[in-house]
Motif scaffolding. Structure first.
Motif, PDB file in Angstrom:
ATOM      1  N   PRO A 228     -15.079   4.010   2.571  1.00  0.00           N
ATOM      2  CA  PRO A 228     -15.602   4.317   1.231  1.00  0.00           C
ATOM      3  C   PRO A 228     -17.001   3.751   0.985  1.00  0.00           C
ATOM      4  O   PRO A 228     -17.403   2.747   1.565  1.00  0.00           O
ATOM      5  N   ARG A 229     -17.720   4.429   0.100  1.00  0.00           N
ATOM      6  CA  ARG A 229     -18.980   3.925  -0.432  1.00  0.00           C
ATOM      7  C   ARG A 229     -18.945   4.124  -1.949  1.00  0.00           C
ATOM      8  O   ARG A 229     -19.350   5.142  -2.471  1.00  0.00           O
ATOM      9  N   TRP A 230     -18.389   3.135  -2.626  1.00  0.00           N
ATOM     10  CA  TRP A 230     -18.295   3.200  -4.079  1.00  0.00           C
ATOM     11  C   TRP A 230     -19.644   2.848  -4.683  1.00  0.00           C
ATOM     12  O   TRP A 230     -20.196   1.786  -4.438  1.00  0.00           O
ATOM     13  N   GLN A 231     -20.175   3.784  -5.472  1.00  0.00           N
ATOM     14  CA  GLN A 231     -21.446   3.570  -6.146  1.00  0.00           C
ATOM     15  C   GLN A 231     -21.359   4.163  -7.539  1.00  0.00           C
ATOM     16  O   GLN A 231     -20.506   5.004  -7.821  1.00  0.00           O
ATOM     17  N   PHE A 232     -22.232   3.716  -8.402  1.00  0.00           N
ATOM     18  CA  PHE A 232     -22.273   4.252  -9.761  1.00  0.00           C
ATOM     19  C   PHE A 232     -23.271   5.399  -9.814  1.00  0.00           C
ATOM     20  O   PHE A 232     -24.368   5.304  -9.259  1.00  0.00           O
ATOM     21  N   GLN A 233     -22.882   6.493 -10.451  1.00  0.00           N
ATOM     22  CA  GLN A 233     -23.806   7.606 -10.664  1.00  0.00           C
ATOM     23  C   GLN A 233     -23.950   7.840 -12.160  1.00  0.00           C
ATOM     24  O   GLN A 233     -23.033   7.590 -12.945  1.00  0.00           O
ATOM     25  N   PHE A 240     -28.841  10.163  -9.528  1.00  0.00           N
ATOM     26  CA  PHE A 240     -29.274   8.772  -9.660  1.00  0.00           C
ATOM     27  C   PHE A 240     -28.091   7.833  -9.463  1.00  0.00           C
ATOM     28  O   PHE A 240     -26.972   8.125  -9.890  1.00  0.00           O
ATOM     29  N   MET A 241     -28.342   6.697  -8.847  1.00  0.00           N
ATOM     30  CA  MET A 241     -27.249   5.797  -8.498  1.00  0.00           C
ATOM     31  C   MET A 241     -27.605   4.339  -8.754  1.00  0.00           C
ATOM     32  O   MET A 241     -28.777   3.979  -8.897  1.00  0.00           O
ATOM     33  N   MET A 242     -26.576   3.526  -8.814  1.00  0.00           N
ATOM     34  CA  MET A 242     -26.675   2.070  -8.813  1.00  0.00           C
ATOM     35  C   MET A 242     -25.567   1.532  -7.920  1.00  0.00           C
ATOM     36  O   MET A 242     -24.455   2.073  -7.898  1.00  0.00           O
ATOM     37  N   LEU A 243     -25.877   0.476  -7.189  1.00  0.00           N
ATOM     38  CA  LEU A 243     -24.876  -0.217  -6.394  1.00  0.00           C
ATOM     39  C   LEU A 243     -24.162  -1.255  -7.258  1.00  0.00           C
ATOM     40  O   LEU A 243     -24.627  -1.608  -8.341  1.00  0.00           O
ATOM     41  N   ASN A 244     -23.065  -1.782  -6.741  1.00  0.00           N
ATOM     42  CA  ASN A 244     -22.406  -2.885  -7.439  1.00  0.00           C
ATOM     43  C   ASN A 244     -23.374  -4.049  -7.647  1.00  0.00           C
ATOM     44  O   ASN A 244     -23.348  -4.715  -8.686  1.00  0.00           O
TER      45      ASN A 244
END
Length: 312
Positions: A228-233, A240-244
């Motif tokens: 998995p690659r959990w990221q915020f969109q 557009f994204m943000m990492l934890n």
């Protein structure tokens, strides 16, 4: 986890016997000539010096470095290294500069280019007062701890501890340096994550903090269940994204070992660093001031036993 590895894509270098101010201008022009032809390398040069200075700036990056969980923290840096090392061979014919000093100089010129692109105003230059004399690594077997690189799946405590242990940064400087994510984007072929943090990914400004605070975010897995690659969109702007490691600056998220955050962001308490996010989101010049100080300190981080840096 300790592994015996061989650094790759390296050239035998030297400690930099200090060069003249006129020679330094030659180096800067070469950096800018590269960026003129390949502006996409702005973010690459900044990311490269960040990775080079983990453990001390020494012009040495192992592209095969692998973490305990299979991550390859230096993946995606090959192009920047190849371009710089190719020009470094030419540069050595006329200027006695170490590879580490060359990389550091080009990273600062990349920031200056990104700052100008954001402002179209030469008076807004960062004017980072650089020191020189970084010694290059030697091409030999090296014991390296891959776990000393930041964990993009982490929450706030781990992120702040990493900044402090690696660069002796306080929490405000840690927040500020993460603002460099305003440049470039995550690529599936490198980290496995996907997308830019902001719309103008070659502009050095505080858009990262504004978007982090003001957009509405939803966490998604952009890879597979097994890997998995959990990221915020951003809701409604999924590119557009943000990492934890970004989101934890705003909200005190509690990710599991895979990086998944179960609790909704709206129900998650604010982080202790939220005031810094607000300050930088509201005041671009204040972020630039703090970022400049943190970046200068980072590129002056040296391996144990290295000789002190000097001014030109």
């Amino acid at each position: 986890m300790l592994r015996i590895i061989v650094p790759v894509l390296l050239l035998i270098g030297t400690a930099s016997a200090l060069f003249t101010a006129s020679e330094l201008e030659v180096v800067k022009r070469l950096c800018n000539n590269i960026l003129d032809r390949k502006p996409v390398l702005i973010a690459g040069f900044v990311r490269l010096i960040f990775h080079d200075c983990v453990g001390g700036c020494d012009g040495c990056v192992d592209l095969n470095l692998e973490n305990w969980n299979g991550d390859r923290p230096n993946a995606g840096l090959a192009t920047s290294i190849s371009v710089l090392n190719g020009k470094y061979v030419e540069l050595q014919q006329t200027v006695n500069i170490s590879r580490a000093d060359f990389w550091a100089t080009c990273s600062v010129e990349a920031l200056e280019r990104a700052r100008f692109l954001a402002t179209n105003d030469m008076s807004k230059s960062l004017n980072i007062s650089m020191l020189y004399g970084r010694a290059d690594c030697i091409l030999e077997l090296t014991t390296t701890n891959a776990d000393r690189f930041p964990n993009p799946r982490a929450g706030l405590a781990e992120t702040l501890a990493w900044c402090n242990n690696t660069f002796n940064f306080n929490s405000t400087w840690c927040v500020a340096i993460l603002g460099a994510h305003t440049l470039g984007q995550a690529r599936p072929s490198a980290s496995g994550f996907r997308g830019p943090w902001v719309a103008d990914a070659r502009h050095l400004d505080n858009a990262y903090f504004q978007d982090l605070r003001d957009k509405r975010w939803l966490q998604v897995n952009r890879k597979t269940v097994a890997d998995p690659r959990w990221q915020f969109q951003a809701r409604g702007q999924s590119m557009f994204m943000m990492l934890n490691a970004d989101m934890c600056l705003l909200r005190d998220i509690q990710p599991d070992s895979a990086g998944r955050v179960v609790d909704p962001l709206d129900a998650t308490p604010e982080s202790s660093t939220k005031d810094d996010v607000d300050t930088f989101a509201d005041n671009n010049e204040e972020w630039i001031r703090v970022f400049k100080a943190a970046f200068k300190s980072m590129i002056e981080t040296l391996p144990d036993g290295a000789a002190p840096l000097q001014s030109i």
